[in-house]
Design an enzyme around this catalytic site. Structure first.
Site, PDB file in Angstrom:
ATOM      1  CG  ASP A   1      -1.655  -7.530   1.208  1.00 19.61           C
ATOM      2  OD1 ASP A   1      -2.486  -8.385   1.549  1.00 19.61           O
ATOM      3  OD2 ASP A   1      -1.946  -6.327   1.042  1.00 19.61           O
TER       4      ASP A   1
ATOM      5  N   PRO B   1       1.243  -2.290  10.213  1.00 17.57           N
ATOM      6  CG  PRO B   1       2.818  -3.928   9.622  1.00 17.57           C
ATOM      7  CD  PRO B   1       1.733  -3.055   9.041  1.00 17.57           C
TER       8      PRO B   1
ATOM      9  N   GLY C   1       2.066   1.295  12.241  1.00 19.16           N
ATOM     10  CA  GLY C   1       1.263   2.519  12.351  1.00 19.16           C
ATOM     11  C   GLY C   1       1.568   3.467  11.198  1.00 19.16           C
TER      12      GLY C   1
ATOM     13  CE1 TYR D   1      -3.907  -1.139  -0.869  1.00 18.20           C
ATOM     14  CE2 TYR D   1      -2.233  -2.826  -1.082  1.00 18.20           C
ATOM     15  CZ  TYR D   1      -3.239  -2.234  -0.360  1.00 18.20           C
ATOM     16  OH  TYR D   1      -3.568  -2.749   0.870  1.00 18.20           O
TER      17      TYR D   1
ATOM     18  CG  HIS E   1      -9.395  -3.074  -0.387  1.00 17.12           C
ATOM     19  ND1 HIS E   1      -8.453  -2.667  -1.301  1.00 17.12           N
ATOM     20  CD2 HIS E   1      -8.893  -2.737   0.822  1.00 17.12           C
ATOM     21  CE1 HIS E   1      -7.437  -2.113  -0.664  1.00 17.12           C
ATOM     22  NE2 HIS E   1      -7.677  -2.141   0.618  1.00 17.12           N
TER      23      HIS E   1
ATOM     24  NE  ARG F   1      13.519   3.020   6.711  1.00 15.97           N
ATOM     25  CZ  ARG F   1      12.960   4.189   6.469  1.00 15.97           C
ATOM     26  NH1 ARG F   1      11.944   4.290   5.618  1.00 15.97           N
ATOM     27  NH2 ARG F   1      13.401   5.265   7.065  1.00 15.97           N
TER      28      ARG F   1
ATOM     29  CE  LYS G   1      -5.518  -6.211   0.864  1.00 15.82           C
ATOM     30  NZ  LYS G   1      -4.317  -5.567   0.302  1.00 15.82           N
TER      31      LYS G   1
ATOM     32  CE  LYS H   1      20.398  -8.514   5.294  1.00 14.00           C
ATOM     33  NZ  LYS H   1      20.900  -8.306   6.643  1.00 14.00           N
TER      34      LYS H   1
ATOM     35  CD  GLN I   1      -4.636  -6.825   4.382  1.00  7.80           C
ATOM     36  OE1 GLN I   1      -4.375  -5.691   3.970  1.00  7.80           O
ATOM     37  NE2 GLN I   1      -4.330  -7.904   3.701  1.00  7.80           N
TER      38      GLN I   1
ATOM     39  CD1 TRP J   1      -2.479   1.801   0.315  1.00  6.35           C
ATOM     40  CD2 TRP J   1      -2.032   2.005   2.493  1.00  6.35           C
ATOM     41  NE1 TRP J   1      -3.168   2.901   0.783  1.00  6.35           N
ATOM     42  CE2 TRP J   1      -2.912   3.050   2.110  1.00  6.35           C
ATOM     43  CE3 TRP J   1      -1.609   1.931   3.826  1.00  6.35           C
ATOM     44  CZ2 TRP J   1      -3.366   4.016   3.017  1.00  6.35           C
ATOM     45  CZ3 TRP J   1      -2.068   2.889   4.729  1.00  6.35           C
ATOM     46  CH2 TRP J   1      -2.932   3.916   4.318  1.00  6.35           C
TER      47      TRP J   1
ATOM     48  CG  ASN K   1      10.530  -4.051   8.143  1.00  9.41           C
ATOM     49  OD1 ASN K   1      11.137  -3.605   9.108  1.00  9.41           O
ATOM     50  ND2 ASN K   1       9.876  -3.272   7.303  1.00  9.41           N
TER      51      ASN K   1
HETATM   52  P1  A2P Z   1       9.742   3.328   3.366  1.00  6.06           P
HETATM   53  O1  A2P Z   1       8.728   2.596   2.527  1.00  6.06           O
HETATM   54  O2  A2P Z   1      10.095   4.671   2.801  1.00  6.06           O
HETATM   55  O3  A2P Z   1      10.950   2.484   3.656  1.00  6.06           O
HETATM   56  P2  A2P Z   1       3.305   0.434   7.624  1.00  6.06           P
HETATM   57  O4  A2P Z   1       3.863  -0.878   7.187  1.00  6.06           O
HETATM   58  O5  A2P Z   1       2.801   0.467   9.032  1.00  6.06           O
HETATM   59  O6  A2P Z   1       2.290   0.988   6.648  1.00  6.06           O
HETATM   60  O7  A2P Z   1       4.540   1.484   7.619  1.00  6.06           O
HETATM   61  C1  A2P Z   1       5.179   1.843   6.419  1.00  6.06           C
HETATM   62  C2  A2P Z   1       6.069   3.053   6.641  1.00  6.06           C
HETATM   63  O8  A2P Z   1       7.120   2.732   7.559  1.00  6.06           O
HETATM   64  C3  A2P Z   1       6.737   3.519   5.385  1.00  6.06           C
HETATM   65  O9  A2P Z   1       6.805   4.917   5.446  1.00  6.06           O
HETATM   66  C4  A2P Z   1       8.112   2.891   5.438  1.00  6.06           C
HETATM   67  O10 A2P Z   1       9.068   3.698   4.773  1.00  6.06           O
HETATM   68  C5  A2P Z   1       8.390   2.898   6.929  1.00  6.06           C
HETATM   69  N1  A2P Z   1       9.215   1.747   7.358  1.00  6.06           N
HETATM   70  C6  A2P Z   1       9.030   0.452   7.030  1.00  6.06           C
HETATM   71  N2  A2P Z   1       9.927  -0.336   7.649  1.00  6.06           N
HETATM   72  C7  A2P Z   1      10.708   0.479   8.385  1.00  6.06           C
HETATM   73  C8  A2P Z   1      11.833   0.251   9.231  1.00  6.06           C
HETATM   74  N3  A2P Z   1      12.302  -0.974   9.456  1.00  6.06           N
HETATM   75  N4  A2P Z   1      12.406   1.340   9.811  1.00  6.06           N
HETATM   76  C9  A2P Z   1      11.927   2.594   9.603  1.00  6.06           C
HETATM   77  N5  A2P Z   1      10.874   2.851   8.808  1.00  6.06           N
HETATM   78  C10 A2P Z   1      10.259   1.812   8.200  1.00  6.06           C
END
Ligand code: A2P
Length: 283
Positions: A48, A198, A200, A53, A111, A245, A78, A247, A170, A24, A249
């Site tokens: 997903d 997840p 926020g 989107y 959705h 990020r 969706k 990686k 979801q 998204w 996550n």
């Molecule tokens: P970006 O896509 O620029 O890396 P959610 O999954 O709750 O919707 O959050 C997504 C947001 O969090 C995006 O702005 C994404 O930025 C950022 N984000 C995702 N993973 C990380 C991470 N490990 N550390 C910091 N920011 C993150």
């Protein structure tokens, strides 16, 4: 402790990798293609997306080019709000499959329960839309069907005509926003809860309550939020377009939050504002 290869099992026996890659707000084109390919390189096997989107084509290109066999991937899309109703659902599904370049979809979700365009015929369009979803499932074109953003009142209406129950809901779930009653209601029906936003939508990442907890585990706040989601039994769908990020996550399986820290996260103040009310959304 859960491992990276762990899956949840849906009520029809289909397994689903326990972390999904969210898309998204990932712009279509190179950014989406490259971030989905990077995610698959890093080990994600669950992607997903959604018609809304507007990046299904790019996700499809990444799936085609990634080098991982199709059967090792779990793909969700969706149904858009504009396409409720029996015939429109079947047609929208074909359009999504064309864009994704897939023969079989792993999970198809409605959705939103109550789109603006169908609000004056909510019950009828719910029944017709779900009938089409059931037919897609029965034909084998979709391995599992479910919903997104549904509250109990929407599931109750769906139940009036459904022959096959939705297997997934979801919804918006993150530390400080755990929708307890809804979660319990869905679990009593055997539904898996997938967690969108997840982190926020990124707003939790500098929450002052979470920074010291993350430091104690030698992890980032994002990883702590995602670990909370897994320990809650949710399936988190973190979105990122940044390789480091993406990686990070997935590196969630070498630590475990204590019950005291779980409680802090569960009872956190909501840092990210209220969720949308599906009955008053303007789309
Ligand atoms: P970006 O896509 O620029 O890396 P959610 O999954 O709750 O919707 O959050 C997504 C947001 O969090 C995006 O702005 C994404 O930025 C950022 N984000 C995702 N993973 C990380 C991470 N490990 N550390 C910091 N920011 C993150």
């Amino acid at each position: 402790m859960q491992t990276m290869t762990d899956s949840y099992t849906l009520q029809n026996g289909v397994t689903i990798p326990c972390v999904g890659f969210g898309t998204w707000q990932t712009p279509a084109g190179e950014v989406a293609v490259e971030s989905v390919k990077e995610a698959i390189r890093q080990g994600y096997r669950h992607i997903d997306t959604a018609a809304r989107y507007e990046n299904e084509q790019s996700v499809g290109q990444a799936i085609k080019e990634c080098g991982v066999p199709r059967e090792e991937l779990f793909i969700t899309t969706k149904l858009a709000n504009t396409d409720h109703g029996y015939k429109a659902t079947l047609e929208a599904f074909e359009r999504s499959m064309e864009k994704l370049g897939l023969e079989v979809l792993d999970l198809y979700l409605v959705h939103w329960p109550n789109p603006l365009a169908f609000r004056d015929c909510f019950e009828q369009s719910t029944a017709e839309t779900w009938q089409a979803m059931e037919e897609l499932y029965q034909s084998g074109k979709v391995r599992a069907i479910g919903v997104s953003n549904y509250f109990p009142r929407h599931l109750e209406v769906l139940d009036r005509t459904a022959k096959i129950p939705p297997m997934v809901n979801q919804i918006r779930l993150y530390p400080g926003y755990r929708q307890q009653e809804l979660v319990e209601y869905c679990r009593n029906r055997g539904m898996l809860l997938e967690a969108y936003s997840p982190l926020g939508t990124g707003k939790l990442l500098d929450a002052p309550e979470l920074v010291p907890i993350a430091e104690r585990y030698g992890k980032s706040v994002a990883q702590v939020c995602l670990r909370w989601s897994l320990q809650m039994g949710f399936l988190p769908l973190p979105k990122s377009v940044t390789p480091a990020r993406i990686k990070q996550n997935l590196e969630l399986f070498d630590f475990s939050l204590s019950s005291a820290d779980m409680a802090v996260l569960s009872n956190l103040e909501n840092h990210c504002g209220p969720g949308k009310d599906p009955d008053t959304i303007d789309f």
